[in-house]
Design an enzyme around this catalytic site. Sequence first.
Site, PDB file in Angstrom:
ATOM      1  N   ALA A  23     -21.692   6.753  -8.947  1.00 52.18           N
ATOM      2  CA  ALA A  23     -20.987   6.388 -10.284  1.00 52.18           C
ATOM      3  C   ALA A  23     -21.898   5.546 -11.043  1.00 52.18           C
ATOM      4  O   ALA A  23     -22.019   5.567 -12.110  1.00 52.18           O
ATOM      5  CB  ALA A  23     -19.807   5.649 -10.006  1.00 52.18           C
ATOM      6  N   THR A  27     -23.108   4.743 -15.391  1.00 48.13           N
ATOM      7  CA  THR A  27     -22.322   3.844 -16.052  1.00 48.13           C
ATOM      8  C   THR A  27     -23.052   3.645 -17.664  1.00 48.13           C
ATOM      9  O   THR A  27     -22.654   3.191 -18.607  1.00 48.13           O
ATOM     10  CB  THR A  27     -22.530   2.400 -15.242  1.00 48.13           C
ATOM     11  OG1 THR A  27     -23.809   2.456 -15.017  1.00 48.13           O
ATOM     12  CG2 THR A  27     -21.910   2.320 -14.041  1.00 48.13           C
ATOM     13  N   ARG A  35     -16.848   0.047  -8.016  1.00 55.48           N
ATOM     14  CA  ARG A  35     -17.045  -0.972  -7.095  1.00 55.48           C
ATOM     15  C   ARG A  35     -18.112  -2.023  -7.765  1.00 55.48           C
ATOM     16  O   ARG A  35     -18.323  -3.060  -7.240  1.00 55.48           O
ATOM     17  CB  ARG A  35     -17.475  -0.562  -5.707  1.00 55.48           C
ATOM     18  CG  ARG A  35     -16.262   0.016  -5.006  1.00 55.48           C
ATOM     19  CD  ARG A  35     -16.847   0.559  -3.549  1.00 55.48           C
ATOM     20  NE  ARG A  35     -15.697   1.288  -3.054  1.00 55.48           N
ATOM     21  CZ  ARG A  35     -15.525   2.556  -3.305  1.00 55.48           C
ATOM     22  NH1 ARG A  35     -16.073   3.063  -4.352  1.00 55.48           N
ATOM     23  NH2 ARG A  35     -14.395   3.078  -2.727  1.00 55.48           N
ATOM     24  N   ILE A 102     -18.076  13.047 -10.625  1.00 59.04           N
ATOM     25  CA  ILE A 102     -16.958  14.100 -11.246  1.00 59.04           C
ATOM     26  C   ILE A 102     -17.461  14.340 -12.557  1.00 59.04           C
ATOM     27  O   ILE A 102     -16.483  15.199 -12.903  1.00 59.04           O
ATOM     28  CB  ILE A 102     -15.487  13.800 -11.001  1.00 59.04           C
ATOM     29  CG1 ILE A 102     -15.385  12.593 -11.492  1.00 59.04           C
ATOM     30  CG2 ILE A 102     -15.386  13.519  -9.219  1.00 59.04           C
ATOM     31  CD1 ILE A 102     -14.096  11.910 -11.532  1.00 59.04           C
ATOM     32  N   HIS A 120     -17.189  15.397  -4.606  1.00 56.81           N
ATOM     33  CA  HIS A 120     -15.943  14.997  -4.815  1.00 56.81           C
ATOM     34  C   HIS A 120     -15.318  15.922  -6.045  1.00 56.81           C
ATOM     35  O   HIS A 120     -14.354  15.410  -6.789  1.00 56.81           O
ATOM     36  CB  HIS A 120     -15.913  13.481  -5.148  1.00 56.81           C
ATOM     37  CG  HIS A 120     -16.370  12.811  -4.132  1.00 56.81           C
ATOM     38  ND1 HIS A 120     -16.776  11.346  -3.970  1.00 56.81           N
ATOM     39  CD2 HIS A 120     -16.407  12.887  -2.758  1.00 56.81           C
ATOM     40  CE1 HIS A 120     -17.118  11.050  -3.070  1.00 56.81           C
ATOM     41  NE2 HIS A 120     -16.780  11.756  -2.160  1.00 56.81           N
ATOM     42  N   CYS A 128      -7.520  26.077  -6.836  1.00 57.77           N
ATOM     43  CA  CYS A 128      -6.367  26.650  -6.242  1.00 57.77           C
ATOM     44  C   CYS A 128      -6.195  26.038  -4.997  1.00 57.77           C
ATOM     45  O   CYS A 128      -7.246  26.349  -4.171  1.00 57.77           O
ATOM     46  CB  CYS A 128      -6.244  28.418  -6.479  1.00 57.77           C
ATOM     47  SG  CYS A 128      -4.872  28.678  -5.653  1.00 57.77           S
ATOM     48  N   CYS A 131      -5.501  29.577  -2.454  1.00 55.58           N
ATOM     49  CA  CYS A 131      -6.747  30.407  -2.147  1.00 55.58           C
ATOM     50  C   CYS A 131      -7.913  30.055  -2.317  1.00 55.58           C
ATOM     51  O   CYS A 131      -9.210  30.353  -1.918  1.00 55.58           O
ATOM     52  CB  CYS A 131      -6.637  31.940  -3.103  1.00 55.58           C
ATOM     53  SG  CYS A 131      -6.824  31.505  -4.950  1.00 55.58           S
ATOM     54  N   CYS A 151      -2.022  29.308 -10.109  1.00 53.09           N
ATOM     55  CA  CYS A 151      -3.357  30.085  -9.934  1.00 53.09           C
ATOM     56  C   CYS A 151      -3.221  31.226 -10.548  1.00 53.09           C
ATOM     57  O   CYS A 151      -2.174  32.086 -10.222  1.00 53.09           O
ATOM     58  CB  CYS A 151      -3.740  30.000  -8.427  1.00 53.09           C
ATOM     59  SG  CYS A 151      -5.131  31.374  -8.067  1.00 53.09           S
TER      60      CYS A 151
HETATM   61  P1  NAD Z   1     -19.250   2.858  -6.649  1.00 51.42           P
HETATM   62  O1  NAD Z   1     -18.554   2.523  -7.906  1.00 51.42           O
HETATM   63  O2  NAD Z   1     -18.666   2.635  -5.247  1.00 51.42           O
HETATM   64  O3  NAD Z   1     -20.670   2.263  -6.597  1.00 51.42           O
HETATM   65  C1  NAD Z   1     -21.515   2.253  -7.968  1.00 51.42           C
HETATM   66  C2  NAD Z   1     -22.727   1.462  -7.638  1.00 51.42           C
HETATM   67  O4  NAD Z   1     -23.699   1.585  -8.676  1.00 51.42           O
HETATM   68  C3  NAD Z   1     -22.475  -0.027  -7.328  1.00 51.42           C
HETATM   69  O5  NAD Z   1     -22.982  -0.620  -6.431  1.00 51.42           O
HETATM   70  C4  NAD Z   1     -23.131  -0.652  -8.604  1.00 51.42           C
HETATM   71  O6  NAD Z   1     -23.702  -1.902  -8.713  1.00 51.42           O
HETATM   72  C5  NAD Z   1     -24.126   0.434  -9.058  1.00 51.42           C
HETATM   73  N1  NAD Z   1     -24.635   0.408 -10.530  1.00 51.42           N
HETATM   74  C6  NAD Z   1     -23.867   0.485 -11.534  1.00 51.42           C
HETATM   75  N2  NAD Z   1     -24.234   0.846 -12.570  1.00 51.42           N
HETATM   76  C7  NAD Z   1     -25.719   1.142 -12.189  1.00 51.42           C
HETATM   77  C8  NAD Z   1     -26.837   1.108 -12.935  1.00 51.42           C
HETATM   78  N3  NAD Z   1     -26.991   1.468 -14.270  1.00 51.42           N
HETATM   79  N4  NAD Z   1     -28.011   1.121 -12.192  1.00 51.42           N
HETATM   80  C9  NAD Z   1     -27.900   1.031 -11.003  1.00 51.42           C
HETATM   81  N5  NAD Z   1     -27.115   0.787 -10.022  1.00 51.42           N
HETATM   82  C10 NAD Z   1     -25.912   0.864 -10.917  1.00 51.42           C
HETATM   83  O7  NAD Z   1     -19.775   4.362  -6.796  1.00 51.42           O
HETATM   84  P2  NAD Z   1     -19.993   5.798  -5.897  1.00 51.42           P
HETATM   85  O8  NAD Z   1     -20.919   5.061  -4.504  1.00 51.42           O
HETATM   86  O9  NAD Z   1     -20.273   6.673  -6.496  1.00 51.42           O
HETATM   87  O10 NAD Z   1     -18.290   5.808  -5.256  1.00 51.42           O
HETATM   88  C11 NAD Z   1     -17.293   5.780  -6.020  1.00 51.42           C
HETATM   89  C12 NAD Z   1     -16.426   6.977  -5.964  1.00 51.42           C
HETATM   90  O11 NAD Z   1     -15.825   6.980  -7.231  1.00 51.42           O
HETATM   91  C13 NAD Z   1     -17.222   8.316  -5.830  1.00 51.42           C
HETATM   92  O12 NAD Z   1     -16.648   8.996  -4.792  1.00 51.42           O
HETATM   93  C14 NAD Z   1     -17.075   8.878  -7.261  1.00 51.42           C
HETATM   94  O13 NAD Z   1     -16.345  10.444  -6.943  1.00 51.42           O
HETATM   95  C15 NAD Z   1     -15.978   8.272  -8.053  1.00 51.42           C
HETATM   96  N6  NAD Z   1     -16.175   7.994  -9.251  1.00 51.42           N
HETATM   97  C16 NAD Z   1     -17.018   8.817 -10.233  1.00 51.42           C
HETATM   98  C17 NAD Z   1     -17.351   8.379 -11.331  1.00 51.42           C
HETATM   99  C18 NAD Z   1     -18.400   9.421 -12.182  1.00 51.42           C
HETATM  100  O14 NAD Z   1     -18.141  10.663 -12.169  1.00 51.42           O
HETATM  101  N7  NAD Z   1     -19.083   8.999 -13.227  1.00 51.42           N
HETATM  102  C19 NAD Z   1     -16.972   7.152 -11.906  1.00 51.42           C
HETATM  103  C20 NAD Z   1     -16.360   6.385 -11.206  1.00 51.42           C
HETATM  104  C21 NAD Z   1     -15.809   6.599  -9.913  1.00 51.42           C
HETATM  105 ZN    ZN Z   2      -5.219  31.048  -5.704  1.00 58.81          ZN
END
Ligand code: NAD
Ligand code: ZN
Length: 248
Positions: A23, A27, A35, A102, A120, A128, A131, A151
């Site tokens: 994630a 950001t 987190r 995602i 993820h 679906c 299937c 589906c």
């Molecule tokens: P996480 O939120 O657990 O950790 C993100 C990490 O990135 C943190 O340690 C944070 O300090 C660091 N971070 C934030 N911005 C940053 C930047 N600009 N540069 C460097 N580091 C930075 O994310 P995770 O480990 O991917 O786990 C979270 C779960 O949530 C995943 O399974 C994911 O599927 C889902 N998720 C996805 C999205 C998305 O698709 N963008 C967003 C939120 C959560």
């Molecule tokens: Zn199906």
Amino acid sequence: MAALDRLAEALFERRSGIAFTGAGISTESGIPDYRGPNGRWKRMPPPEFRSFLTDPERRLNHWRRRQERYPEMAAKQPNAGHYALAKLQQLGYIQEIVTQNIDGLHQKAGSDPATVIELHGSVHQVRCLDCGRLFDAEPFDREFDGEEPRCPVCGGMVKESTISFGQSLVADDLRAALTLARGAGVMLVVGSSLAVNPAAKVPREAARSGAILSIINNEPTPLDDIADILAHAPAGAALTYLVDALNP
Ligand code: NAD
Ligand code: ZN
């Protein structure tokens, strides 16, 4: 930065990099992480898979919420970090991207979808649950009329392909990611707390198999101890630095 110079050197020498993103790479596109300091984990816990299976109201809610939320997600744009990774692929230093995200932003930034494993799932696709087929989400959203979609092939229950709490990862995706990890010369982790399992097994497996493990993240992670290269730096700037170093 010394760490990033060493990383550029490692990528140059090995030319077999696999990126593992979380994630934190998104950001800078305005999508909050879970987190990090501004994480949304507590504000909006992800849905439980079991209640999706057992509760029709919960399923309808899933589709209604997509109607409200998906357009905002679909409007998000890649940032410098996504573009830099796509460029590193084009230059031959990174072969594939394994992502926990995602949001589909790697593909939007130009990474060939065939080289991106979304461990993820994706908000842009529907799966679906009977299937296993994957579909573009667009027609499901467009045709949603308050009735639970089904589906189009087998009539089974369908759900956004994102993995919910309590739902297993797609076994083939995890297997493919671990295979890539075992063959990686450099494992480049970007923007992940590495706190989510089994996804975090991917960089661990790479390190065990001899890859140079590098982590670009704002905060410490549980794998810092076994990492060869650590850069506590923002993803966009760090990856852009690598592209500049490798593509003078
Ligand atoms: P996480 O939120 O657990 O950790 C993100 C990490 O990135 C943190 O340690 C944070 O300090 C660091 N971070 C934030 N911005 C940053 C930047 N600009 N540069 C460097 N580091 C930075 O994310 P995770 O480990 O991917 O786990 C979270 C779960 O949530 C995943 O399974 C994911 O599927 C889902 N998720 C996805 C999205 C998305 O698709 N963008 C967003 C939120 C959560
Ligand atoms: Zn199906």
